[in-house]
Design an enzyme around this catalytic site. Structure first.
Site, short mmCIF file in Angstrom:
data_model
loop_
_atom_site.label_atom_id
_atom_site.label_comp_id
_atom_site.label_asym_id
_atom_site.label_seq_id
_atom_site.Cartn_x
_atom_site.Cartn_y
_atom_site.Cartn_z
N ARG A 169 26.55 74.25 44.88
CA ARG A 169 26.89 73.70 43.30
C ARG A 169 27.83 72.55 43.08
O ARG A 169 28.09 72.20 42.00
CB ARG A 169 27.52 74.84 42.57
CG ARG A 169 26.56 76.31 42.72
CD ARG A 169 25.27 75.86 42.11
NE ARG A 169 24.46 77.06 42.11
CZ ARG A 169 23.50 77.21 41.38
NH1 ARG A 169 22.80 75.90 40.82
NH2 ARG A 169 22.67 78.42 41.30
N HIS A 175 26.75 90.90 24.50
CA HIS A 175 26.47 90.59 23.07
C HIS A 175 26.06 91.86 22.40
O HIS A 175 25.65 91.51 21.43
CB HIS A 175 25.46 89.25 23.13
CG HIS A 175 26.27 88.06 23.40
ND1 HIS A 175 25.50 87.08 24.19
CD2 HIS A 175 27.42 87.61 23.04
CE1 HIS A 175 26.67 86.06 24.32
NE2 HIS A 175 27.55 86.47 23.69
#
Length: 257
Positions: free
Chosen positions: A168, A90
């Protein structure tokens, strides 16, 4: 969210099977490569996985492009340390216009959508104010929310994928990382169904260590007559509740429709 398998070891199943057999054979690679049948591939993969001989799984590599997830999810991904990651920056790829699409959790979508949308919009406006005031991109991004969307390239070997899925795919995992795991599993099973036949959350992995005949995740999801031997899973779910718990875990994919 978009999860795509972009590269993998094409002969991964055979490579793993040969590696498994070579550990018990005096003969070399060329011999086993020429003589190993499809039936043997399945036998040696099954033998390695069900006996916990997982080091041979490390010879098959998989690379995924995972797009449109939050920074919350990407931070959980990188905790799986036997892997390689490259994430959208970013600093250089500013999250502006259509590229600013923060992720809204289903629980907030139902209860407080206006609150989170307002917070996301304020963060976006403050980000631009900082840039206009001359604040460097690497510092202006501090005001961006954890929910800001990102893309990441992930490479794992089959052993790490087994460990990743064990944690997960479990219903106790946070919803977004769980959805990523189910989508990654769908991708690898398309190319290597034999290698990932016995994958599953920890309750299935540990169950198969004590069973004479192993069960598969597909069987648990599709058949109602599956009975677990374990008194409880390592997360504390009692035997009678394990089947329902696993099925509830996959329901996370309905959030993405």
């Amino acid at each position: 969210m978009n999860v795509k398998l972009v590269s993998y070891t094409r002969d991964g199943e055979k490579v793993v099977a040969i590696a498994s057999k070579m550990s018990r054979s005096r003969k070399g690679w060329d011999y086993h490569e020429k003589t190993m049948t499809d039936e043997e591939i399945e036998v040696w993969i099954r033998d390695a996985i069900l006996h916990g001989y997982w080091s041979v799984l490390e010879h098959s590599i998989y690379t995924f492009s995972i797009e449109g997830i939050s920074r919350v999810a990407s931070h959980q991904l990188v905790r799986h340390r036997v892997a390689s990651y490259t994430q959208m920056s970013h600093r250089f790829a500013k999250p502006i216009d259509e590229y600013y699409k923060p992720i809204t959790p289903p629980s907030i979508e139902k209860r407080a959508k206006e609150i989170i949308e307002k917070a996301y919009q304020e963060a976006y406006e403050n980000y631009f104010k900082l840039l206009q005031d001359g604040v460097p991109e690497e510092d202006a991004r501090y005001v961006l929310p954890n929910g800001v969307n990102t893309n990441i390239v992930v490479t794992m070997n089959a052993r790490e994928l087994y460990n990743f899925f064990a944690l997960r795919l479990c219903s106790r995992a946070q919803w977004e990382i769980r959805a990523i795991a189910w989508k990654m599993l769908e991708e690898v099973k398309k190319v290597h169904p034999r290698l990932f036949r016995y994958v599953g959350p920890n309750c299935i992995i540990h169950e198969n260590f004590i069973r004479n005949e192993p069960i598969t995740l597909d069987e648990v999801l599709q058949k109602d007559n599956i009975e677990f031997i374990s008194q409880r899973c390592i997360e504390g779910v009692m035997r009678d509740g394990i089947l329902k718990c696993i099925r509830n875990s996959k329901h996370v994919l309905e959030y993405l429709k």
